[in-house]
Motif scaffolding. Structure first.
Motif, PDB file in Angstrom:
ATOM      1  N   LYS A 168       7.290   3.746 -11.769  1.00 58.36           N
ATOM      2  CA  LYS A 168       8.081   4.135 -12.745  1.00 58.36           C
ATOM      3  C   LYS A 168       9.574   4.113 -12.648  1.00 58.36           C
ATOM      4  O   LYS A 168       9.962   4.253 -11.424  1.00 58.36           O
ATOM      5  N   GLY A 169      10.203   3.784 -13.335  1.00 58.22           N
ATOM      6  CA  GLY A 169      11.918   3.730 -13.414  1.00 58.22           C
ATOM      7  C   GLY A 169      12.600   4.614 -13.901  1.00 58.22           C
ATOM      8  O   GLY A 169      11.810   5.860 -14.283  1.00 58.22           O
ATOM      9  N   GLY A 170      13.870   4.676 -14.179  1.00 60.39           N
ATOM     10  CA  GLY A 170      14.536   5.750 -14.695  1.00 60.39           C
ATOM     11  C   GLY A 170      14.875   6.867 -13.923  1.00 60.39           C
ATOM     12  O   GLY A 170      15.035   7.860 -14.542  1.00 60.39           O
ATOM     13  N   SER A 177       0.842  -1.332   0.045  1.00 58.45           N
ATOM     14  CA  SER A 177      -0.084  -0.008  -0.006  1.00 58.45           C
ATOM     15  C   SER A 177       0.943   1.213  -0.001  1.00 58.45           C
ATOM     16  O   SER A 177       0.446   2.152  -0.451  1.00 58.45           O
ATOM     17  N   GLN A 178       1.922   1.228   0.803  1.00 55.59           N
ATOM     18  CA  GLN A 178       2.947   2.412   0.880  1.00 55.59           C
ATOM     19  C   GLN A 178       3.575   2.432  -0.445  1.00 55.59           C
ATOM     20  O   GLN A 178       3.466   3.742  -1.129  1.00 55.59           O
ATOM     21  N   MET A 179       3.729   1.528  -1.112  1.00 51.58           N
ATOM     22  CA  MET A 179       4.345   1.837  -2.682  1.00 51.58           C
ATOM     23  C   MET A 179       3.172   2.168  -3.559  1.00 51.58           C
ATOM     24  O   MET A 179       3.589   2.959  -4.462  1.00 51.58           O
ATOM     25  N   ALA A 180       2.094   1.539  -3.298  1.00 50.22           N
ATOM     26  CA  ALA A 180       1.049   2.147  -4.409  1.00 50.22           C
ATOM     27  C   ALA A 180       0.806   3.726  -4.055  1.00 50.22           C
ATOM     28  O   ALA A 180       0.403   4.209  -5.297  1.00 50.22           O
ATOM     29  N   ARG A 181       1.005   4.136  -3.016  1.00 52.53           N
ATOM     30  CA  ARG A 181       0.741   5.485  -2.950  1.00 52.53           C
ATOM     31  C   ARG A 181       1.657   6.444  -3.447  1.00 52.53           C
ATOM     32  O   ARG A 181       1.952   7.753  -3.406  1.00 52.53           O
ATOM     33  N   SER A 182       2.841   5.861  -3.908  1.00 53.04           N
ATOM     34  CA  SER A 182       4.059   6.507  -4.265  1.00 53.04           C
ATOM     35  C   SER A 182       3.661   7.430  -5.541  1.00 53.04           C
ATOM     36  O   SER A 182       2.802   7.078  -6.274  1.00 53.04           O
TER      37      SER A 182
END
Lengths: 239, 178, 480, 710
Positions: free
Chosen positions: A232-234, A207-212
């Motif tokens: 997203k990368g890069g 969830s924390q990552m989903a809020r990034s």
């Protein structure tokens, strides 16, 4: 023993493309966990490999400023899945309990309609009964059904591990904790790019990552409500 | 064409067709019957006797308490009691022979589910389901007998009546099929 | 080129010649009832050695090409066909749609033309209805053939079972399954009802097993006024009722595609577009069949005449234009409104490795009929219109091929694009169903009267030549 | 007495079982023999229908990662990473995952063979003992790269016997040019150690050809480091710059990829050292200072501005780190390159600091290519009567020009311990199959992948499937028959040897667990999967001779017309031994998505010039040999370079490996650099189309993957 009442889970996965190196360990891990048969050179070259997860690699730019762009693609476990309504026999069906898309192998009659309708092309079909010579069949995972010819299959979010984790927690009389349940791909991922967990728990890692601010979902415009979140990368970190 | 019609009118033809149908029917019936009879076991184990003297199911099948499979007793478990008990019956002599050869008894599993059904004993036992609910009245059997009509509707029916509040979860396909 | 305009005079002359001889119209060329009955009976009962050789060859072909290949595929796996990820549907579904399209012929020619009282339909309604039933029989095999596990196909049928499971009524495939069974059933009844008087006629003129068979089929029809009234009423009801069924079937077939998320399939115009395509291919197939009947069956040149090819040719021309309209409509709006993926897809259709299929479709469905069928002389030349009708069906097959595998191969992820090549098994099965269709037709041609004698006679009785001033004018009287 | 250590026999009662996530189950009473026991008679730690997990060590490559293997009813089901293990921390790569396909490979050697016919183990041991009796100078051991217990045992054996020490070499050592790196460490730090690079704490990584995400030294450890570096502290994302002629997974993941001409990496490193030194106001040793950065950039074919940019980033980073990798080191000037890279680290003073360079504990040095050449020379001279080969497949892995296969014919007795029928086993007189990694005991020193000294434990997770025997047991049994050796090697069996070797660890009391005596230590050792200290800690290097004279920094000769640089690299098939794992074959190559075959990477421009199209079969000719393979138009390679992956092209090794692709070892030269490593990076080839076409099996669409609109 008092059974712990469970809240409704929404299993989700976050894939951080900034640390994904495209190494394909998840592909192998998935195959070894889920009894995915190998098909050989000709068949896999003809688009009949049974990879439940594959890494799409696009090229961006021109030499010398060229760069591959990796995107691991697996079943997105859509909340509003296009594969489900088209199955005539409820073999592709939504799990209300786990909030994932199930593929019931023993119900599947092999119309392949779901595969056509999956915008992510994450479904694969058993074109044949694939031979696994003795004694190689010994390593087959008893927790996962070995599919026969003519049925569809796809990533299950390692539902056997979800059930095992819930069962274990229940037997110990405690709720399932974040990190208890890890699918094979996330477990293997050398850079921890794949994070799995409960999206309905705001404290979970996923969830924390989903809020990034870097998060996005594949083909979100289709309204499929994917449960796999990409970051997203890069080096495009949000402020 | 006329000849064919004439042929069908001959009694021999009609009797022949009837016989073929009968054989097919008998074959199907016999096959069905075979699936419902207990398979031959190495030892004619008398469940009724053991239940009769008050042995608990879980004494020999402890796996139900912690995992998916009930498990079968090892010869050491059998022998633990039976070396104290008189061994006059021919079946017990078979057991003694296995023990003396230090060989496992090749029991044939009876209550088995197809490969695509993942059944787990533990939650059922934890929910207080009695063994007899699924395995039949063991106290009236010698070797374990397969129970008829244990199909998906039977599972669902029990899930619905026993735990209606949990039926969403208990009717989820992935509970058994993955 | 066929488009070259011939001297006007010649055309004029021909129409003049037509006026000179009204007997070239079947309706104005009556023959005694008994003679006509005899002609039809003769056509039905005459079999040559060549006929049996062809039937035998076709039976072997069906056994090997269709059931042999299919059986092998069932035991080996769907991989025998060339389908792959991402093209999960290939020749099987293409041929399925093709046959369902063909099956629109009978209903259209028979029911719609009957409802609108188009008199030229009379001699070939039966031939067209047979196409419907046999086309459906061939097509209805495909939903089974393309199943990965055909041995559990009955799970698509709603019936109470121990699993507490029903089919998924949200799935277009279940609608399809129901629509096709409904259509098969109703088109068979619709074939059967007008057949009763003819079968009764045949019953009275045959002996042996034929007599037994026709006695059974005729249901005791004796030709009383009450029976005629009832059968006319039944036919009329069915003619009206089957039209919506026909529309629904191909609409639902189109929904298999249009209701998905596949780029290029999502289109609100697919329903009518598919129906027009189906009628185009169906009517063309009727021309093909009539040509074959005329030259292989006895006495058929009396019943099937140039005027029929002429009329059907006009119909084909009209439907080709309608098809072009729908195609243009769909293409244009996709081109303008579609996203990147759709544009990529359209570009690949027109310039990708399989672009020839797309051009073949346009050439056969638009260029060929438009360039030829405006010409009355050509329309009245049976072999020429026969070739055109075959080309149109090739074009319609190419259309379905473009829509199904060529569209599936280029979806949203370019990484996963895939080219599909049909393999021997699916080509063999597709040819096998063609053989099955022809075989059924050949057998039926010797089992049931292919010409609805009573309809032709009814028409001839209602047509009269009247003298109005200097010219003779045909007139039609209403019977009902 | 000896307690029995049991595994349940496999029976077919599958389908009704679910796994429990009981990690790190204890392994029962300490013992050494695995025996089959019936299904109903289970050891007390095993429950019917529940999985049991065992900790062991991966030996698919020399990195020594810790594994947890899930077993079910006596079968090994799934390989998972050991979360406690300091090298891989619960992670596992494709190679390790397919270990079960090695264990259950249908093409395994099922028992001892002499010249192709089956013999008994007693006969086999007698033969070995016979060989050990003869002239000790004529006994040679060729072992794989892993610094494991077998190497220790063989070292002890050869020392006792008076035979030359074992040669320890393999394709990984060749491709990583490991000897060059240790030599450079000796030159710079005074210690011949394999340095450990702390990627996780760094924020600017500059890699010279170190493909640390795929195969370099310890890929899982370094991939975890990259992940930490990228995620950074306080969201400060670290940067990765990779300098190598062909884009690998590592340079594909990098923020900047620079492609120098092969052989000019040393110049680039020196140029960067100059630029960094100038920025930091430091001076450089003369040989490096004499390099003109602009000229070096021109020679390498890299824009000078890019070098300045990298130097600026490197000099100003909080914790910069430079890695010397195989493709930079495997050149005639490789030692200079390695030294220049280490000097770069010394310049920014990251030695022994978090995010810097550390020295790993004294590790028995692996051999160099020159040592192998020496062995081959002795074989050819007929000086060797018995050659033991374990853990390496030299006929396949070494350059064909070395003539190892021919040299084998000059050795009367060749003993191979291979588990699989590989190319070397086919040429051996005696094949004594060892267990595979999931069936055997052992330990391994972990190689430069852990932030602490670590020993990884290996134990059998299943009963040996076939009539195989541990190589250590074979050697010990043979030695026991010789009075001289019996005294020097007083071990009853492999486990006793292992326990004897573990005793110093127990006595050091540095581990994260403690035990009063060896059996308790042993059970914990097996349960945790090894031994390592609680806290991280490695020795900091001291710059001993930064300004000492170094190896010459000669740039490579320019390419002749029609010549191309040749580059080869190990893939997920590793040193080629992974080619018999069907799922490793079916797992697409990360960069090309090719499966089940090898390919030639050619830049599209070069291909157009040579008239080569995608999927054309091309012939590659070098001074040493030629191969044929299928062209893959690869947009991320220097136009003057072609690359072929290593690992395919087997003529043996079973149904999944045989007759597939090409082995680039046929093209490699025999020239070595100053430290004795093969300078395969200097290979020059010409490429010709053959006119044939053979589409590669790939997952990607050939047209769709270039710059699609998102």
């Amino acid at each position: 023993m008092a059974e712990v009442t469970e809240e409704k889970m929404k299993w989700g996965m976050a894939i951080d493309l900034d640390v994904c190196t495209g190494c394909n360990a998840c592909v192998t891990a998935c195959a070894m966990e889920n009894n995915i048969p190998f098909t050989g050179e000709d068949e896999s070259g003809y688009g009949r490999g049974l990879h439940w997860i594959r890494i799409q690699r696009y090229w961006h730019g021109d030499y010398p400023e060229i760069k591959p762009d990796y995107s691991p693609m697996l079943c997105q476990q859509c909340g509003n899945a296009p594969c489900e309504p088209v199955c005539p026999v409820f073999a592709a069906v939504h799990s209300e309990e786990e909030q994932i898309n199930l593929q019931v192998y023993n119900r599947c009659i092999g119309t392949r309609y779901c595969a056509n309708n999956c915008p992510y092309l994450s479904r694969v079909f058993n074109w044949f009964d694939y031979e696994i010579p003795e004694p190689m069949a010994y390593y087959l995972n008893p927790s996962v059904t070995v599919r026969r010819r003519g049925v569809m299959e796809k990533c299950t979010f390692c539902v056997q591990r979800i059930h095992a984790g819930q069962e274990q927690a229940k037997a110990e009389g405690r709720p399932v904790q974040d990190g208890d349940i890890v699918p094979a791909c996330a477990q293997a991922c050398p850079t921890d790019a794949i994070i799995f967990g409960d999206l309905s728990d705001p404290q979970s890692r996923v969830s924390q990552m989903a809020r990034s601010q870097r998060s996005f979902r594949q083909l979100e415009e289709l309204g499929t409500e994917p449960r796999v979140i990409y970051l997203k990368g890069g080096g495009q970190y949000g402020g | 064409m006329d000849k064919v019609i004439a042929l069908t009118k001959r009694p021999a033809f009609r009797i022949g067709v009837g016989l073929v149908l009968l054989v097919l029917l008998a074959g199907a019936g016999g096959g069905l019957y075979l699936t419902q009879t207990p398979p031959p076991q190495p030892i004619q184990f008398p469940h009724n006797l053991h239940v009769g003297i008050g042995a608990q199911c879980q004494y020999c099948h402890p796996g139900v308490a912690w995992g998916p499979t009930a498990g079968l007793p090892s010869i050491s478990k059998c022998w633990g009691c039976h070396q104290q008990v008189q061994k006059k019956s021919p079946e017990l002599e078979k057991l003694a022979a296995y023990v003396s050869r230090n060989e496992a008894v090749p029991w044939v599993p009876v209550a088995i589910q197809p490969d695509f059904v993942h059944f787990n004993h533990r939650p059922h036992v934890a929910a207080g389901v009695a063994c007899e609910s699924c395995h039949g009245d063991i106290s009236k059997m010698t070797v374990a007998e397969p129970q008829p009509r244990q199909n998906m509707g039977w599972c669902l029916d029990c899930h619905k009546t026993m735990a209606p509040e949990n039926f969403t979860r208990l009717s989820d396909c992935s509970i058994c099929h993955y | 080129m066929a488009a070259e305009v011939k001297p006007y005079q010649r055309v004029y002359k021909q129409s003049e010649a037509e006026e000179e001889d009204p007997r070239q119209h079947l309706m104005l060329d009556p023959r005694p009832r008994e003679e006509m009955n005899h002609m039809v009976m003769e056509a039905m009962t005459t079999t040559s050695r060549r006929y049996w050789i062809i039937v035998g060859a076709l039976a072997v072909a069906v056994a090997v090409l269709l059931f042999g290949a299919w059986g092998n595929m069932i035991f080996t796996g769907m991989g025998m066909a060339g389908i792959r990820r991402p093209v999960f549907w290939g020749v099987f579904i293409v041929t399925f749609v093709f046959w369902i399209g063909i099956s629109h012929a009978g209903t259209f020619v028979s029911a719609i033309l009957r409802v609108f009282k188009a008199e030229f339909r009379r001699p070939f309604t039966r031939a067209a209805e047979l196409m419907t039933t046999f086309g459906l029989a061939a097509g209805a095999l495909y939903p089974l053939i393309h199943l990965g596990r055909v041995w559990v196909f009955y799970w698509m049928i709603p019936y109470p079972n121990s699993r507490w499971l029903w089919p998924n009524f949200r799935s277009a495939l279940v609608w399809d399954f129901l629509a096709i069974t409904t259509y098969l059933l109703s088109s068979t009844i619709y074939l059967y009802l007008p057949l009763i008087p003819d079968v009764a006629m045949a019953r009275d003129r045959s002996t042996g097993w034929r007599h037994t068979l026709y006695k059974l089929l005729a249901l005791g029809f004796r030709g009383t006024e009450a029976e005629w009234t009832r059968i006319r009423k039944a036919i009329n009801i069915f003619a009206f009722a089957i039209i919506p069924v026909m529309f629904s079937v191909h609409t639902i077939v189109s929904w298999d595609f249009a209701s998905t998320k596949v780029v290029g399939w999502q289109s609100t115009i697919f329903g009518p577009y598919f129906i027009i395509g189906a009628i185009l291919s169906g009517v063309s197939a009727v021309i093909t069949i009539l040509f074959v009947l005329r030259y292989t069956l006895k006495n058929m040149d009396y019943f099937i005449r140039e005027e029929h090819f002429d009329a059907l040719g006009l119909l084909v021309l009209i439907f080709s234009m309608a098809w072009a309209y729908f195609f243009y409509n769909e293409y244009l709006l996709h081109w303008y409104g579609g996203g990147t993926v759709l544009k990529q897809l359209l570009t690949l259709h027109a310039s990708g490795p399989s672009a020839w299929v797309w051009y073949l479709m346009l050439a056969c469905n638009v260029a060929v009929p438009w360039l030829t069928l405006w010409n009355k002389k050509l329309r009245r030349t049976p072999w020429a219109i026969f070739i055109v009708s075959i080309l149109i069906n090739v074009g319609m097959y190419a259309e379905r091929y473009t829509i199904i595998p060529l569209t599936l191969g280029h979806q949203r992820f370019p990484f996963d694009w895939g080219e599909y090549t049909p393999r021997l098994t699916e080509i063999s099965i597709a040819l096998g169903t063609l053989c099955l269709f022809v075989l059924l037709y050949l057998l039926a041609s010797r089992l049931i009267p292919l010409i609805p004698v009573w309809e032709v006679q009814e028409g001839q009785e209602s047509h009269r030549l009247r003298k109005v001033g200097k010219t003779q004018v045909p007139s039609v009287s209403e019977l009902e | 007495m000896t307690q029995k250590y049991t595994r349940r026999e496999f029976i077919k009662l599958s389908g009704l079982t679910a796994a429990a996530a009981a990690v790190l189950t204890g392994c029962g009473p300490a013992s050494r023999y695995v025996v089959r026991r019936p299904y109903t008679d289970m050891p007390e730690y095993q429950q019917t229908g529940l999985s049991t997990y065992f900790a062991t060590t991966c030996r698919e490559c020399p990195a020594g990662c810790g594994l947890i293997v899930r077993t079910h009813e006596g079968r090994a089901i799934k390989v998972e990473g050991n979360p406690a293990h300091p090298v891989n921390r619960g992670k596992v790569c494709s190679r390790g995952l397919t270990a079960v396909q090695g264990l259950y490979n249908p093409d395994r050697i099922t028992g001892p063979l002499q010249n192709g016919s089956e013999i008994s183990w007693d006969q086999a041991v007698a033969q070995v003992s016979e060989a050990l009796k003869a002239d000790p100078q004529g006994v040679a051991f060729f072992l794989g790269l892993a610094p494991d217990h077998l190497f220790d045992l063989v070292s002890e054996l050869t020392a006792a016997l008076g035979a030359p020490p074992p040669v320890r070499y393999g394709a990984y050592g060749m491709f990583d040019a490991r000897r060059t790196l240790t030599e450079a460490a000796k030159l710079t730090f005074g210690v011949p150690s394999m340095p450990f690079f702390d990627l996780g704490e760094s924020d600017f990584i500059l890699s010279f050809g170190a493909n640390f995400l795929e195969t370099w030294v310890s890929p899982l450890a370094y991939a975890r480091g990259l992940s930490q570096m990228r995620r950074g502290k306080n969201n400060a994302r670290g940067r990765l710059v990779v300098i190598e002629p062909r884009q690998s997974v590592t340079s594909g993941t990098a923020d900047l990829w620079l492609a120098p001409a092969p052989g000019t990496e040393a110049l680039v490193a020196a140029a960067l050292a100059n630029l960094v030194a100038a920025r930091l106001g430091l001076s450089l040793p003369d040989d490096l200072a004499s390099v003109d950065p602009k000229e070096a950039a021109a020679a390498a074919g890299i824009a000078f501005e890019k070098l300045q940019e990298v130097a600026a980033g490197f000099a100003s980073a909080r914790a910069p780190l430079a890695l010397p990798g195989g493709s930079a080191l495997a050149h005639a000037n490789g030692l200079a390159a390695a030294r220049a890279v280490l000097v770069l680290n010394a310049l920014v003073k990251n030695l022994g600091r978090p995010g810097g360079v550390f020295l790993t504990p004294a590790d028995p040095a692996a051999s160099s290519f020159a040592d192998v050449q020496d062995l081959v020379a002795r074989m050819n001279a007929g000086k060797i009567h018995t050659l033991f080969i374990h853990g390496v497949n030299p006929v396949f892995e070494l350059p064909a020009a070395l003539g190892f296969a021919a040299a084998l014919k000059k050795v009367p007795q060749v003993v191979s311990f291979a588990s699989f029928p590989d190319e070397t086993a086919a040429l051996s007189t005696l094949v004594l199959p060892d267990h595979t990694l999931l069936e055997s005991w052992g330990y391994q020193r972990t190689l430069a992948g852990a932030d602490r000294e670590a020993y990884s434990a290996a134990q059998p997770v299943v009963v040996p499937l076939h009539n195989t025997r541990a190589a250590a047991d074979v050697l010990l049994s043979a030695a026991r028959q010789l009075p001289t050796l019996a005294a020097a090697l007083p071990y009853a069996d492999e486990v006793e040897f292992l326990q004897a070797r573990l005793l110093p660890l127990l006595e050091s009391r540095k581990g994260f667990y403690d035990a009063p005596e060896i059996l308790t230590f042993w059970s914990q050792w097996l349960q945790y999967g090894g031994w390592w200290p609680q806290r991280a800690g490695l020795e900091a290097p001291i710059v001993a001779e930064l300004y000492a004279a170094a190896a010459p920094l000669t740039p490579p000769a320019p390419l002749a017309s029609g010549e191309l640089h040749f580059y080869t690299y190990p893939t997920q098939l590793g040193d080629g031994s992974g080619a018999n794992r069907p799922w490793l074959q079916e797992t697409p190559d990360p960069m090309t998505t090719v499966m089940w075959n090898s390919w030639v990477e050619i830049h599209p421009e070069t291909a157009a010039k040579l008239g080569i199209h995608d999927d054309d079969v091309v012939k590659i000719v070098s001074a040493s040999g030629e191969i044929e393979a299928v062209a893959y138009l690869y947009p991320a390679i220097r136009p003057d370079t072609v690359a072929v992956p290593f690992g395919q092209g087997h003529s043996a090794l079973g149904r999944y490996a045989e007759g597939r692709g090409a082995n680039p070892a046929a093209l490699l030269p025999l020239s070595v650099n100053e430290s004795g490593d093969l300078s395969f990076g200097d290979t020059r080839v010409s490429v010709q189309p053959t006119g044939q076409r053979r589409p590669l099996s790939r997952m990607e669409n050939r047209h769709g993957v270039y710059d699609h609109a998102e």
